[in-house]
Write a protein that holds these residues in place. Sequence first.
Motif, PDB file in Angstrom:
ATOM      1  N   GLN A   1       4.453   5.309  -4.749  1.00 21.01           N
ATOM      2  CA  GLN A   1       3.938   6.706  -4.482  1.00 21.01           C
ATOM      3  C   GLN A   1       2.383   6.528  -4.659  1.00 21.01           C
ATOM      4  OE1 GLN A   1       6.145   8.088  -8.054  1.00 21.01           O
ATOM      5  NE2 GLN A   1       7.817   9.064  -6.556  1.00 21.01           N
ATOM      6  N   LEU A   2       1.811   5.747  -5.505  1.00 19.69           N
ATOM      7  CA  LEU A   2       0.438   6.035  -5.622  1.00 19.69           C
ATOM      8  C   LEU A   2      -0.332   5.339  -4.283  1.00 19.69           C
ATOM      9  CD1 LEU A   2      -0.352   4.569  -9.421  1.00 19.69           C
ATOM     10  CD2 LEU A   2      -0.941   6.725  -8.307  1.00 19.69           C
TER      11      LEU A   2
ATOM     12  N   MET B   1      -3.269   6.065   0.239  1.00 24.62           N
ATOM     13  CA  MET B   1      -3.352   5.320   1.520  1.00 24.62           C
ATOM     14  C   MET B   1      -3.836   3.959   1.064  1.00 24.62           C
ATOM     15  SD  MET B   1      -1.859   6.962   4.108  1.00 24.62           S
ATOM     16  CE  MET B   1      -2.656   6.439   5.536  1.00 24.62           C
ATOM     17  N   LEU B   2      -3.712   3.466  -0.075  1.00 27.01           N
ATOM     18  CA  LEU B   2      -4.434   2.174  -0.470  1.00 27.01           C
ATOM     19  C   LEU B   2      -3.272   0.836  -0.935  1.00 27.01           C
ATOM     20  CD1 LEU B   2      -7.537   3.571  -2.397  1.00 27.01           C
ATOM     21  CD2 LEU B   2      -7.660   2.805  -0.198  1.00 27.01           C
ATOM     22  N   LYS B   3      -3.741  -0.141  -0.979  1.00 26.65           N
ATOM     23  CA  LYS B   3      -2.952  -1.062  -1.286  1.00 26.65           C
ATOM     24  C   LYS B   3      -3.967  -2.077  -1.947  1.00 26.65           C
ATOM     25  CE  LYS B   3      -2.827  -4.104   3.116  1.00 26.65           C
ATOM     26  NZ  LYS B   3      -2.019  -4.604   3.947  1.00 26.65           N
ATOM     27  N   ARG B   4      -3.616  -3.183  -2.750  1.00 26.03           N
ATOM     28  CA  ARG B   4      -4.243  -4.218  -3.351  1.00 26.03           C
ATOM     29  C   ARG B   4      -3.668  -5.530  -3.546  1.00 26.03           C
ATOM     30  NH1 ARG B   4      -6.611  -5.820  -8.293  1.00 26.03           N
ATOM     31  NH2 ARG B   4      -5.497  -4.382  -9.614  1.00 26.03           N
TER      32      ARG B   4
ATOM     33  N   LEU C   1      10.972   3.854  -0.709  1.00 24.48           N
ATOM     34  CA  LEU C   1      10.888   5.013  -1.796  1.00 24.48           C
ATOM     35  C   LEU C   1      12.351   5.771  -1.553  1.00 24.48           C
ATOM     36  CD1 LEU C   1       9.477   5.950  -3.955  1.00 24.48           C
ATOM     37  CD2 LEU C   1       8.431   7.731  -2.511  1.00 24.48           C
ATOM     38  N   GLY C   2      12.764   6.077  -0.335  1.00 23.38           N
ATOM     39  CA  GLY C   2      14.193   6.657  -0.092  1.00 23.38           C
ATOM     40  C   GLY C   2      15.454   5.724  -0.423  1.00 23.38           C
TER      41      GLY C   2
ATOM     42  N   ASP D   1       1.534  -3.699  -2.604  1.00 27.95           N
ATOM     43  CA  ASP D   1       1.838  -3.125  -1.366  1.00 27.95           C
ATOM     44  C   ASP D   1       3.304  -3.229  -1.196  1.00 27.95           C
ATOM     45  OD1 ASP D   1       2.542  -5.796  -0.820  1.00 27.95           O
ATOM     46  OD2 ASP D   1       0.698  -6.245   0.685  1.00 27.95           O
ATOM     47  N   VAL D   2       3.697  -2.531   0.048  1.00 27.51           N
ATOM     48  CA  VAL D   2       5.018  -2.500   0.421  1.00 27.51           C
ATOM     49  C   VAL D   2       5.809  -3.522   0.487  1.00 27.51           C
ATOM     50  CG1 VAL D   2       4.606  -2.377   2.971  1.00 27.51           C
ATOM     51  CG2 VAL D   2       6.794  -1.372   1.881  1.00 27.51           C
TER      52      VAL D   2
END
Length: 395
Positions: A380-381, A386-389, A341-342, A251-252
């Motif tokens: 990107q995925l 719109m998912l995270k793990r 990402l930017g 995740d982010v």
Amino acid sequence: QCNSADRDCKSYIAKQLSKVLQLVENGIIQGVPIILTLKIRERGKVFCDGRFRKAALKLRKLSVQFPSFDKNENLRFTRYVRLMEIIWSNMMCGHGDITKRQIFYTDVALFRKQRIVDEYIDIIAECFGVSIHILSVVAAQKGLIFGNIELSYKGTPIFIKEDQGPCLIPQISLNSEYSDFTFNNVGVEVPKEIMVIEKEAIFKSLCVTLRGKGVILITGKGFPDRLTRIFLHFLCHHFETTPVRAYVDSDVYGIMIFNQFKYVPTICKKRKMIKTEMHQKETKEPTEREEYKSSCSRLLYGGVRLFGNQVDRIKDGDKQVVAFHYLQISERNMVSMQRLLGRMINKRERDEQTGETRLNGTAFQNNKDFEITKVIREVQLGMFFMLKREMQEAE
């Protein structure tokens, strides 16, 4: 340990703080305006691991006046004076070092947030041109370490044993140098791997599972503090052939923690005299540039993958232990992922050597850094689906 030069410096700073506090008291009694002139660092670009990155660099002056019609100005003045009083009292009492966390809890109503204390103490230290340990202030120990390590820091022996369980990262100066560390290699095996763990719960579980396996585990318990990042840097510098992997969530926040360890400037390695083409047109004299290093530039991404070569379930015989669950990301996380990402791909910068503008993404500058492509893929995925793990203990 404090040498004679540090003791002289501490004595001088204590006298100066006493004078400042006395002048403030006289100004309040006499009813005259008081102006504190401070030095603060603005964010600039530093040379770190072969590329330019943002860090606090440029100095500028800041004036705080009391009394003022602006209530925020009065609040800032009160905080600065209160902090100087706490630091001066601790230095005069000779009780040893005090942590930033302890300072925060001396007056929670006034400071309100821990980061305010951290920022203001750094500014006070910058005004005297010293590190915070000269003010007898140290960062609170947050990170944990597990493994077998024997070293000496400035002549003080430090023993980290698996038998003792997880322990706090040793208290070292944030301005430590390579010569301050002496590692004992006699009777101590070289670790097979250094594992950087995002979550404390996973870290404690691995301490039990990997006991006696010859690995070193480190966690910053979320976003790492500077003490954890600096100690990891010196640890990786000594064990230069040992692989280092970061185990974070897909995740982010997990990706940002990975970037903190791998890319963010941590310590100033050396001052380097350089000559740029534009500088040579104006003068023949070389200019000086500080060169920084991150916590671990060879850090590998070992975190969970959103869609990777992983089984859908972990079973113990016929018993299902855990099933992987995907979580929806929020709108706030999406914005953070776009910004992240930017920063990794789209940002452009000016090359100091050639004067040309180029992409600042590590994937395009350094073909040897394959880890950034893994990180970009996960971001990107996550944005597309719109998912995270998140990591789980059994995994």
